[in-house]
Structure formats: C-alpha cells, structure tokens
Design a protein around this motif. Structure first.
Motif, PDB file in Angstrom:
ATOM      1  N   PRO A  63      57.661  37.356  36.346  1.00 44.74           N
ATOM      2  CA  PRO A  63      56.204  37.394  36.470  1.00 44.74           C
ATOM      3  C   PRO A  63      55.767  38.543  37.374  1.00 44.74           C
ATOM      4  O   PRO A  63      56.520  38.991  38.233  1.00 44.74           O
ATOM      5  CB  PRO A  63      55.872  36.037  37.106  1.00 44.74           C
ATOM      6  N   THR A  64      54.554  39.000  37.184  1.00 49.65           N
ATOM      7  CA  THR A  64      54.006  40.054  38.030  1.00 49.65           C
ATOM      8  C   THR A  64      53.566  39.469  39.366  1.00 49.65           C
ATOM      9  O   THR A  64      53.445  38.246  39.533  1.00 49.65           O
ATOM     10  CB  THR A  64      52.796  40.710  37.354  1.00 49.65           C
ATOM     11  N   ASP A  65      53.302  40.352  40.325  1.00 46.54           N
ATOM     12  CA  ASP A  65      52.812  39.896  41.621  1.00 46.54           C
ATOM     13  C   ASP A  65      51.498  39.135  41.482  1.00 46.54           C
ATOM     14  O   ASP A  65      51.258  38.147  42.188  1.00 46.54           O
ATOM     15  CB  ASP A  65      52.618  41.088  42.565  1.00 46.54           C
ATOM     16  N   ALA A  66      50.643  39.585  40.568  1.00 48.03           N
ATOM     17  CA  ALA A  66      49.360  38.901  40.356  1.00 48.03           C
ATOM     18  C   ALA A  66      49.582  37.498  39.798  1.00 48.03           C
ATOM     19  O   ALA A  66      48.884  36.547  40.178  1.00 48.03           O
ATOM     20  CB  ALA A  66      48.480  39.716  39.405  1.00 48.03           C
ATOM     21  N   ASP A  67      50.561  37.361  38.907  1.00 45.75           N
ATOM     22  CA  ASP A  67      50.885  36.045  38.358  1.00 45.75           C
ATOM     23  C   ASP A  67      51.342  35.105  39.469  1.00 45.75           C
ATOM     24  O   ASP A  67      50.901  33.953  39.558  1.00 45.75           O
ATOM     25  CB  ASP A  67      52.001  36.159  37.310  1.00 45.75           C
ATOM     26  N   ILE A  68      52.259  35.581  40.299  1.00 46.00           N
ATOM     27  CA  ILE A  68      52.802  34.763  41.386  1.00 46.00           C
ATOM     28  C   ILE A  68      51.703  34.355  42.343  1.00 46.00           C
ATOM     29  O   ILE A  68      51.610  33.206  42.773  1.00 46.00           O
ATOM     30  CB  ILE A  68      53.917  35.531  42.121  1.00 46.00           C
ATOM     31  N   GLN A  69      50.831  35.305  42.691  1.00 41.93           N
ATOM     32  CA  GLN A  69      49.744  35.008  43.624  1.00 41.93           C
ATOM     33  C   GLN A  69      48.829  33.926  43.067  1.00 41.93           C
ATOM     34  O   GLN A  69      48.429  32.995  43.785  1.00 41.93           O
ATOM     35  CB  GLN A  69      48.938  36.274  43.900  1.00 41.93           C
ATOM     36  N   ALA A  70      48.485  34.019  41.788  1.00 41.27           N
ATOM     37  CA  ALA A  70      47.564  33.053  41.184  1.00 41.27           C
ATOM     38  C   ALA A  70      48.156  31.649  41.180  1.00 41.27           C
ATOM     39  O   ALA A  70      47.478  30.670  41.543  1.00 41.27           O
ATOM     40  CB  ALA A  70      47.218  33.490  39.758  1.00 41.27           C
ATOM     41  N   ILE A  71      49.419  31.523  40.786  1.00 43.58           N
ATOM     42  CA  ILE A  71      50.040  30.211  40.748  1.00 43.58           C
ATOM     43  C   ILE A  71      50.272  29.676  42.153  1.00 43.58           C
ATOM     44  O   ILE A  71      50.110  28.479  42.415  1.00 43.58           O
ATOM     45  CB  ILE A  71      51.372  30.280  39.966  1.00 43.58           C
ATOM     46  N   TYR A  72      50.619  30.540  43.083  1.00 48.63           N
ATOM     47  CA  TYR A  72      50.819  30.138  44.481  1.00 48.63           C
ATOM     48  C   TYR A  72      49.531  29.548  45.048  1.00 48.63           C
ATOM     49  O   TYR A  72      49.532  28.478  45.665  1.00 48.63           O
ATOM     50  CB  TYR A  72      51.273  31.341  45.298  1.00 48.63           C
ATOM     51  N   ASP A  73      48.424  30.258  44.847  1.00 49.10           N
ATOM     52  CA  ASP A  73      47.139  29.786  45.377  1.00 49.10           C
ATOM     53  C   ASP A  73      46.757  28.437  44.762  1.00 49.10           C
ATOM     54  O   ASP A  73      46.245  27.551  45.452  1.00 49.10           O
ATOM     55  CB  ASP A  73      46.043  30.808  45.090  1.00 49.10           C
TER      56      ASP A  73
END
Length: 248
Positions: free
Chosen positions: A122-132
């Motif tokens: 996953p991209t960094d943006a993907d990880i950030q969205a799911i993390y949040d």
C-alpha cells in the motif's frame, strides 16, 4: 510477525478482491516434531510454539525448563478436554462449531492479508487513511483476567461464597470450573473490553485490580466469576511501526 493485525486486515480488505476459485483445502503440514502424545494423539511442537506466543508473549526457546513444562501441561490439559468433548458429542454444538470456524477465518484471513500486502504494497496515503480510521480501536485499556465458568447462578454463588471465605481463585477454578480454561486456573490472558461479551466487559469496568466479581456475570456460555489480575493502558502502535510492519 505482524503486530498490527487489525490494520493489516483493514488494508487487505480495502485492496484485495480475492477469488475463492481453485482454493485448496489440503491438510496443513504441522511438522514431524512432537512434544507429547495424549491418548495416541500427538501434539506437534509447532502448535506448542504458537500457544506459547499467544499465552506467554515470547518464543518457546526463551522459556525456562519449568515454564516450558508448565505450558506444555496446560496444552495437554486442553487436548484432554478436546478429546472428552468429542466423546461427549460437544462438537455437534452449532455455537462451538461457529466459534471454531470464526477462529479459522481470522487466522487464515490474517495470513492471506499479509501475503497479499507483500505482493501489493500500500502507499503511504493508504496506510495513513486506514491508520486514522482504526486508531480508536487500537488504543485503550487491556485486562489480564481469570474466570470460573459454571452452568448455573447457584453454582456461581457457591464459588463466590468460597472466595469470600478465603479460597484460592486458581485452585477453585481448577476444581469447579467448566470450559477449557478450568485446568489452566481460569486463565484468559490479556484481553480488551471490545473482545468480551457486553456483560463481561461491563463487569470489569467497575472492578479494582486484584478483586473478583461479587455477583455472577451471565453470558451465553454460562455464569462467570471474574478475577481482574492486572490492568494496563494499551498504547496504539506508531504510524512508523505500522509502515515498517507492512513493508517487512
């Protein structure tokens, strides 16, 4: 090992539209090494290793000989209970079958998610969205619990009366408890409130560390007397750790 299984599964669900076509269901290879034989049934060393990671939070090789013997005896006790359950026809229980199926789905699903994400990072943006999105589920209190599970309120009241008179909780669990945790002194390990039945979770919210429930707690499994051994704040994983897990 993947520490953040909730995040991993969420990421995999976001990106993976996996087909079941051609999926195999062959028997798993548990290895030839065995640590015990219980009424003719071998206990593979691989199962003991997974059990130690789940209950002791460390590797089998890191245990002292005494601790290794203790956890092996616990696992033998579980196998004896499983064999008795087979004899008594408990495996025909729809509830038990559903619980086993859920555990299978969770284990296989996490493994499949990890495999998928290795091939589709996953991209960094993907990880950030799911993390949040999942952060509230990853923080909060966790509880180290024991319980004594019996089939009736009267039995639970008897257990509480014995505890009030000074009986040892662990010994009483081994003597009187139903269910697979009885031989282990009722040990449930570390759990979060959201992983427990609502009545069970509600009861521990008002308990002091070191205390037991003064009234029986009813769930679908029966009547519980609960011991809250420890409580600690569960810190959520850092975003950097999640990113490292997913890229390892």
């Amino acid at each position: 090992a993947m520490k953040n299984a909730t995040l991993l599964t969420a990421l995999a669900m976001l990106f993976c539209a996996c087909s079941r076509d051609g999926a195999g269901t062959g028997a798993a290879d548990l290895g030839s090494a065995r640590v015990a034989v219980v009424n003719g049934t071998p206990i593979p060393e691989s199962v003991l290793r997974i059990y130690v990671r789940a209950t002791e939070r460390q590797d089998l090789d890191a245990l002292s000989p005494a601790d290794r013997e203790r956890v092996l005896n616990d696992l033998i006790g579980l196998e004896l209970l499983a064999q008795q359950a087979e004899k008594d026809g408990l495996m025909a229980s729809r509830t038990l079958a559903a619980q086993i199926e859920l555990q299978r789905m969770q284990a296989v699903g996490r493994a499949m998610a990890a495999e998928y994400l290795k091939k589709n990072p996953p991209t960094d943006a993907d990880i950030q969205a799911i993390y949040d999105e999942n952060l509230p589920r990853l923080a909060g209190e966790q509880y180290k619990l024991r319980h004594i599970l019996v089939t009736s309120k009267a039995e639970a009241d008897t257990v509480i009366a014995k505890l009030n008179q000074g009986s040892d909780f662990v010994a009483l669990a081994r003597e009187r408890a139903d269910g697979p945790t009885g031989p282990n002194g009722g040990d449930l390990g570390w759990l979060t409130a959201d992983s427990l039945p609502p009545s069970f979770a509600q009861a521990i919210q008002t308990m002091a560390v070191g205390s037991y429930s003064r009234a029986p707690v009813q769930t679908d499994a029966g009547y519980h007397v609960i011991l809250l051994e420890e409580k600690q704040r569960r810190e959520p994983p850092k975003l950097e750790d999640v990113r490292a897990d997913l890229s390892s």
